[in-house]
Design an enzyme around this catalytic site. Structure first.
Site, PDB file in Angstrom:
ATOM      1  N   PRO A 101      57.799  41.466  18.457  1.00 19.68           N
ATOM      2  CA  PRO A 101      58.117  42.812  18.907  1.00 19.68           C
ATOM      3  C   PRO A 101      57.025  43.786  18.451  1.00 19.68           C
ATOM      4  O   PRO A 101      56.443  43.612  17.374  1.00 19.68           O
ATOM      5  CB  PRO A 101      59.448  43.125  18.225  1.00 19.68           C
ATOM      6  CG  PRO A 101      59.564  42.147  17.104  1.00 19.68           C
ATOM      7  CD  PRO A 101      58.719  40.963  17.441  1.00 19.68           C
ATOM      8  N   LEU A 106      56.083  43.480  12.104  1.00 19.61           N
ATOM      9  CA  LEU A 106      55.772  42.043  12.076  1.00 19.61           C
ATOM     10  C   LEU A 106      54.293  41.762  12.367  1.00 19.61           C
ATOM     11  O   LEU A 106      53.896  40.608  12.489  1.00 19.61           O
ATOM     12  CB  LEU A 106      56.663  41.278  13.061  1.00 19.61           C
ATOM     13  CG  LEU A 106      58.167  41.281  12.746  1.00 19.61           C
ATOM     14  CD1 LEU A 106      58.930  40.420  13.726  1.00 19.61           C
ATOM     15  CD2 LEU A 106      58.427  40.787  11.335  1.00 19.61           C
ATOM     16  N   SER A 108      52.284  42.756  15.054  1.00 26.39           N
ATOM     17  CA  SER A 108      51.966  42.296  16.413  1.00 26.39           C
ATOM     18  C   SER A 108      50.522  42.610  16.798  1.00 26.39           C
ATOM     19  O   SER A 108      49.853  41.779  17.411  1.00 26.39           O
ATOM     20  CB  SER A 108      52.964  42.867  17.426  1.00 26.39           C
ATOM     21  OG  SER A 108      52.554  44.100  17.890  1.00 26.39           O
ATOM     22  N   SER A 109      50.023  43.775  16.422  1.00 21.30           N
ATOM     23  CA  SER A 109      48.654  44.118  16.831  1.00 21.30           C
ATOM     24  C   SER A 109      47.652  43.171  16.169  1.00 21.30           C
ATOM     25  O   SER A 109      46.739  42.652  16.829  1.00 21.30           O
ATOM     26  CB  SER A 109      48.335  45.571  16.492  1.00 21.30           C
ATOM     27  OG  SER A 109      48.539  45.815  15.115  1.00 21.30           O
ATOM     28  N   ALA A 110      47.827  42.914  14.897  1.00 24.18           N
ATOM     29  CA  ALA A 110      46.871  42.034  14.205  1.00 24.18           C
ATOM     30  C   ALA A 110      46.961  40.606  14.736  1.00 24.18           C
ATOM     31  O   ALA A 110      45.941  39.916  14.861  1.00 24.18           O
ATOM     32  CB  ALA A 110      47.124  42.060  12.697  1.00 24.18           C
ATOM     33  N   ASP A 152      47.541  43.188   6.908  1.00 23.67           N
ATOM     34  CA  ASP A 152      48.041  42.501   8.104  1.00 23.67           C
ATOM     35  C   ASP A 152      47.029  41.479   8.629  1.00 23.67           C
ATOM     36  O   ASP A 152      47.358  40.312   8.846  1.00 23.67           O
ATOM     37  CB  ASP A 152      48.354  43.512   9.223  1.00 23.67           C
ATOM     38  CG  ASP A 152      49.698  44.198   9.036  1.00 23.67           C
ATOM     39  OD1 ASP A 152      50.211  44.169   7.909  1.00 23.67           O
ATOM     40  OD2 ASP A 152      50.219  44.751  10.017  1.00 23.67           O
TER      41      ASP A 152
HETATM   42  O1  PMV Z   1      54.134  48.206   9.617  1.00 23.22           O
HETATM   43  P1  PMV Z   1      53.295  47.051   9.217  1.00 23.22           P
HETATM   44  O2  PMV Z   1      54.025  45.786   9.052  1.00 23.22           O
HETATM   45  O3  PMV Z   1      52.051  46.904  10.031  1.00 23.22           O
HETATM   46  O4  PMV Z   1      52.818  47.282   7.717  1.00 23.22           O
HETATM   47  C1  PMV Z   1      52.132  48.393   7.328  1.00 23.22           C
HETATM   48  C2  PMV Z   1      51.902  48.309   5.865  1.00 23.22           C
HETATM   49  C3  PMV Z   1      51.423  49.602   5.270  1.00 23.22           C
HETATM   50  O5  PMV Z   1      51.243  49.359   3.886  1.00 23.22           O
HETATM   51  C4  PMV Z   1      52.448  50.699   5.445  1.00 23.22           C
HETATM   52  C5  PMV Z   1      50.104  50.061   5.876  1.00 23.22           C
HETATM   53  C6  PMV Z   1      48.933  49.169   5.540  1.00 23.22           C
HETATM   54  O6  PMV Z   1      47.916  49.293   6.230  1.00 23.22           O
HETATM   55  O7  PMV Z   1      48.978  48.397   4.575  1.00 23.22           O
END
Ligand code: PMV
Length: 320
Positions: A101, A106, A108-110, A152
């Protein structure tokens, strides 16, 4: 050139989100039940030169050159081609699908970016080592997230549990004893860039308070790491509860997340917290393996749009 396919897993952050942007450590694990998949096919039709992109999940069909500058998919492809020193675009089509999703914590973009870099570099006969894949994906994450910490792209590239501190080589975390997590999705999309910038503003307004919060979260992350590497994962439960409280104090939780966290605990979880950027997206709960279906069911009863049961284990891709 034959077709080339690559996939990349999703991820969840166990400890340390947001604080990791400010130099504190964080822990994240891959979730291989959800994946991005990219297939690169040669384009043998002489009338169709260049690179075509198909991403039906987001309704995208486009030639690379027609995508606006700064589009993350364009950046991933052009970044890779320039890394490889390829100056003319190969005639090929890139097909992107994903079961992750979007904007729900989770990764998704990475995952899409990592799978894309791997598939296209493999197609071109120059598969890249993990550190180069992760570095390129980090550049693309900047478009999605503004000031990403890099966690990520790191956990998704290595597809292993990682202990991560910004600017330092990631440490793959040995898991001494398998443990089970249940993920519950609020179904509320929440772009990470938004919560990251809210935290940045709050930090500017109250630097001391936020420095203390980041430090407290970093300490929890280090205690969690010790619990994981010494075969004591049950100890993660209370640490997750404390981490969630700190995230609430930072203003990145929401009533939907708090509700699912509370319901997971009531259903017998050992601990629970939001995961990722917050204000939507997913929460995670630590559970005894046998209780996982029960907790997942209670989360769905409480409004979770989707649940995933995942094992963080000692071999292979670690999380299912
Ligand atoms: O929302 P996610 O799962 O992409 O995680 C972001 C994690 C943060 O610490 C809020 C931002 C980051 O770049 O580490």
């Amino acid at each position: 050139m034959p077709d080339f396919t690559a996939t990349a897993p999703g991820k969840i952050i166990l400890f340390g989100e947001h604080a990791v942007v400010y130099g504190q450590p964080a822990l994240a694990v891959p979730v291989s039940k959800v994946r991005a998949r990219v297939i690169v096919r040669p384009n043998l039709d002489p009338g169709k030169e260049g690179i075509q992109l198909f991403a039906p999940d987001i309704g995208l069909t486009a030639r690379l050159r027609d995508l606006e500058e700064g589009h993350p998919l364009k950046l991933a492809v052009t970044g890779l081609l320039s890394e490889l020193g390829v100056t003319s675009h190969p005639a090929c089509s890139i097909h992107i699908t994903s079961t992750l999703p979007i904007a729900s914590g989770l990764g998704s973009s990475a995952a899409v970016t990592v799978a894309l870099i791997r598939a296209l570099s493999g197609f071109l006969g120059h598969p890249l080592p993990d550190d180069a894949v992760s570095e390129l994906a980090f550049e693309v994450e900047k478009v999605h997230h503004g000031t990403p910490s890099g966690i990520d792209n790191t956990v998704i590239t290595y597809a292993q549990p990682v202990y991560f501190s910004r600017g330092e080589p990631p440490q793959i975390l040995p898991i001494e004893k398998t443990f089970t997590l249940v993920l519950g999705d609020t179904g509320i999309p929440s772009p990470t860039a938004k919560t990251v910038s809210q935290v940045r503003e709050a930090y500017r307004d109250q630097p001391e308070r936020f420095r203390d919060l980041f430090q407290a979260i970093g300490d929890l992350t280090d205690r969690a790491r010790a619990a994981i590497t010494t075969g004591n994962p049950e100890a993660l439960g209370p640490l997750m509860d404390q981490n969630h409280q700190k995230l609430q104090e930072m203003g990145v939780s929401s009533s939907a997340l708090d509700h699912l966290v509370e319901q997971a605990r009531r259903a017998g979880a050992l601990g629970a917290k939001l995961s990722g950027g917050g204000q939507g997206g997913n929460m995670i709960a630590l559970v005894d393996r046998g209780k996982a279906p029960h907790v997942a069911g209670k989360l769905r009863d409480a409004g979770a749009k989707n649940t995933i049961i995942t094992e963080v284990g000692t071999t292979g891709n670690q999380a299912g």
